[in-house]
Design a protein around this motif. Sequence first.
Motif, PDB file in Angstrom:
ATOM      1  N   SER A 121      19.002   2.212  -1.161  1.00  8.87           N
ATOM      2  CA  SER A 121      18.648   3.599  -0.863  1.00  8.87           C
ATOM      3  C   SER A 121      17.222   3.923  -1.298  1.00  8.87           C
ATOM      4  CB  SER A 121      19.629   4.551  -1.552  1.00  8.87           C
ATOM      5  OG  SER A 121      19.628   4.330  -2.960  1.00  8.87           O
ATOM      6  N   ASP A 122      16.666   3.123  -2.202  1.00  8.55           N
ATOM      7  CA  ASP A 122      15.332   3.401  -2.744  1.00  8.55           C
ATOM      8  C   ASP A 122      14.271   2.388  -2.346  1.00  8.55           C
ATOM      9  OD1 ASP A 122      16.199   5.676  -4.291  1.00  8.55           O
ATOM     10  OD2 ASP A 122      17.148   4.248  -5.654  1.00  8.55           O
ATOM     11  N   TYR A 123      14.663   1.114  -2.217  1.00  2.00           N
ATOM     12  CA  TYR A 123      13.679   0.049  -2.079  1.00  2.00           C
ATOM     13  C   TYR A 123      14.094  -1.012  -1.067  1.00  2.00           C
ATOM     14  CZ  TYR A 123      12.067   1.671  -6.717  1.00  2.00           C
ATOM     15  OH  TYR A 123      11.609   2.408  -7.772  1.00  2.00           O
ATOM     16  N   TYR A 124      13.085  -1.761  -0.638  1.00  4.44           N
ATOM     17  CA  TYR A 124      13.303  -3.125  -0.159  1.00  4.44           C
ATOM     18  C   TYR A 124      13.237  -3.981  -1.427  1.00  4.44           C
ATOM     19  CZ  TYR A 124      13.201  -2.715   4.940  1.00  4.44           C
ATOM     20  OH  TYR A 124      13.526  -2.458   6.246  1.00  4.44           O
ATOM     21  N   ARG A 125      14.326  -4.608  -1.785  1.00  2.00           N
ATOM     22  CA  ARG A 125      14.431  -5.286  -3.080  1.00  2.00           C
ATOM     23  C   ARG A 125      14.323  -6.805  -2.887  1.00  2.00           C
ATOM     24  NH1 ARG A 125      19.806  -3.702  -5.924  1.00  2.00           N
ATOM     25  NH2 ARG A 125      20.700  -5.084  -4.346  1.00  2.00           N
ATOM     26  N   ALA A 126      13.219  -7.378  -3.361  1.00  2.00           N
ATOM     27  CA  ALA A 126      13.017  -8.827  -3.288  1.00  2.00           C
ATOM     28  C   ALA A 126      13.650  -9.475  -4.514  1.00  2.00           C
ATOM     29  CB  ALA A 126      11.527  -9.148  -3.236  1.00  2.00           C
ATOM     30  N   GLU A 151       3.809  -6.425   2.635  1.00  2.00           N
ATOM     31  CA  GLU A 151       3.038  -6.799   3.817  1.00  2.00           C
ATOM     32  C   GLU A 151       3.912  -7.498   4.852  1.00  2.00           C
ATOM     33  OE1 GLU A 151      -0.131  -9.137   2.229  1.00  2.00           O
ATOM     34  OE2 GLU A 151      -1.226  -7.399   1.421  1.00  2.00           O
ATOM     35  N   LYS A 152       4.791  -8.380   4.393  1.00  2.00           N
ATOM     36  CA  LYS A 152       5.629  -9.142   5.325  1.00  2.00           C
ATOM     37  C   LYS A 152       6.613  -8.239   6.065  1.00  2.00           C
ATOM     38  CE  LYS A 152       8.429 -13.350   5.653  1.00  2.00           C
ATOM     39  NZ  LYS A 152       7.463 -14.033   6.531  1.00  2.00           N
ATOM     40  N   PHE A 153       7.163  -7.248   5.365  1.00  2.00           N
ATOM     41  CA  PHE A 153       8.163  -6.374   5.970  1.00  2.00           C
ATOM     42  C   PHE A 153       7.572  -5.030   6.421  1.00  2.00           C
ATOM     43  CE2 PHE A 153      10.739  -9.467   3.860  1.00  2.00           C
ATOM     44  CZ  PHE A 153      11.906  -9.542   4.603  1.00  2.00           C
ATOM     45  N   ALA A 154       6.249  -4.925   6.322  1.00  2.00           N
ATOM     46  CA  ALA A 154       5.544  -3.728   6.782  1.00  2.00           C
ATOM     47  C   ALA A 154       6.110  -2.458   6.160  1.00  2.00           C
ATOM     48  CB  ALA A 154       5.590  -3.636   8.317  1.00  2.00           C
ATOM     49  N   ARG A 155       6.283  -2.503   4.840  1.00  2.00           N
ATOM     50  CA  ARG A 155       6.770  -1.348   4.089  1.00  2.00           C
ATOM     51  C   ARG A 155       5.707  -0.905   3.091  1.00  2.00           C
ATOM     52  NH1 ARG A 155      10.241   0.905   6.811  1.00  2.00           N
ATOM     53  NH2 ARG A 155      10.717   2.150   4.951  1.00  2.00           N
ATOM     54  N   PRO A 156       5.616   0.387   2.807  1.00  2.00           N
ATOM     55  CA  PRO A 156       4.698   0.830   1.746  1.00  2.00           C
ATOM     56  C   PRO A 156       5.040   0.106   0.447  1.00  2.00           C
ATOM     57  CG  PRO A 156       5.544   2.709   2.977  1.00  2.00           C
ATOM     58  CD  PRO A 156       6.333   1.516   3.438  1.00  2.00           C
ATOM     59  N   VAL A 157       4.019  -0.316  -0.272  1.00  2.00           N
ATOM     60  CA  VAL A 157       4.249  -1.127  -1.462  1.00  2.00           C
ATOM     61  C   VAL A 157       5.073  -0.377  -2.505  1.00  2.00           C
ATOM     62  CG1 VAL A 157       2.125  -0.463  -2.671  1.00  2.00           C
ATOM     63  CG2 VAL A 157       3.101  -2.747  -3.022  1.00  2.00           C
ATOM     64  N   LYS A 158       4.975   0.937  -2.531  1.00  2.00           N
ATOM     65  CA  LYS A 158       5.762   1.722  -3.495  1.00  2.00           C
ATOM     66  C   LYS A 158       7.243   1.763  -3.136  1.00  2.00           C
ATOM     67  CE  LYS A 158       4.836   6.165  -1.231  1.00  2.00           C
ATOM     68  NZ  LYS A 158       4.248   7.513  -1.402  1.00  2.00           N
ATOM     69  N   GLU A 159       7.593   1.298  -1.928  1.00  2.00           N
ATOM     70  CA  GLU A 159       8.992   1.243  -1.504  1.00  2.00           C
ATOM     71  C   GLU A 159       9.577  -0.157  -1.643  1.00  2.00           C
ATOM     72  OE1 GLU A 159       9.459   2.898   2.375  1.00  2.00           O
ATOM     73  OE2 GLU A 159       8.436   4.767   1.871  1.00  2.00           O
ATOM     74  N   VAL A 160       8.888  -1.019  -2.376  1.00  2.00           N
ATOM     75  CA  VAL A 160       9.344  -2.393  -2.606  1.00  2.00           C
ATOM     76  C   VAL A 160       9.534  -2.606  -4.103  1.00  2.00           C
ATOM     77  CG1 VAL A 160       8.784  -4.846  -2.358  1.00  2.00           C
ATOM     78  CG2 VAL A 160       8.173  -3.232  -0.539  1.00  2.00           C
ATOM     79  N   SER A 161      10.592  -3.296  -4.468  1.00  2.00           N
ATOM     80  CA  SER A 161      10.822  -3.677  -5.859  1.00  2.00           C
ATOM     81  C   SER A 161      11.032  -5.184  -5.929  1.00  2.00           C
ATOM     82  CB  SER A 161      12.036  -2.955  -6.453  1.00  2.00           C
ATOM     83  OG  SER A 161      13.230  -3.374  -5.810  1.00  2.00           O
TER      84      SER A 161
END
Length: 212
Positions: A121-126, A151-161
């Motif tokens: 609900s908050d992030y794309y979680r690697a 960059e790979k998933f074209a998401r704002p970096v603040k939406e990635v964890s």
Amino acid sequence: MKISHSELEVCLRQPRGWLREKLTTPSHAFKTGYNRALLLSIYNYHRTKQTTVARQYLRDIIQRAQFKDLTRVDEIELAFESYVRWCETENVAVADSHILIRFGSGYLTLVSEISRVDVTSDYYRAVLLGPFEPNWQTQLRMPLIQKAISEKFARPVKEVSVSVQRLDGSNLQTRSYSMTALARAERRFRDLAQRLQQYARTFPAARVLARE
């Protein structure tokens, strides 16, 4: 020159020694170990979405590899079942698994195998599956992975964890780095690349590796 994310902390502590070993140590044929067999089976589970198929895949690897330690075989089989139970209980939304990413800065390219990317609900979680150190959150590779996944998933970096997790699905830990931390990590990586490039001038073979 390529560097695995698992090597990055060693390289930061001893860049000249890391470079020397990289250039002088011959490569060896890769042999599947117990944890790798488990990890490959987890990838199969996410790819096929079939527990039975992935379970048989693990058994086939165990047979081909001719593992001798039956205690370790039992451990990875139990860990696989535990991991699958965790995924099903948590109803994890997996965007992709076994993702290969590259993050370059001039002379040096960070190469990472990301075990899984979840959509929460908050992030794309690697997620990096496997043993991890208590200080994982301070390691340079983590913010760089966050940037590369964005960059790979074209998401704002603040939406990635970025997360670490045991191979049995336990002890999931997550961190998202600030823009300031990401910029600092990129500077450190760029500085490391420049230092290695300078050291490489005394190692002619480095010019060949840098083109690979």
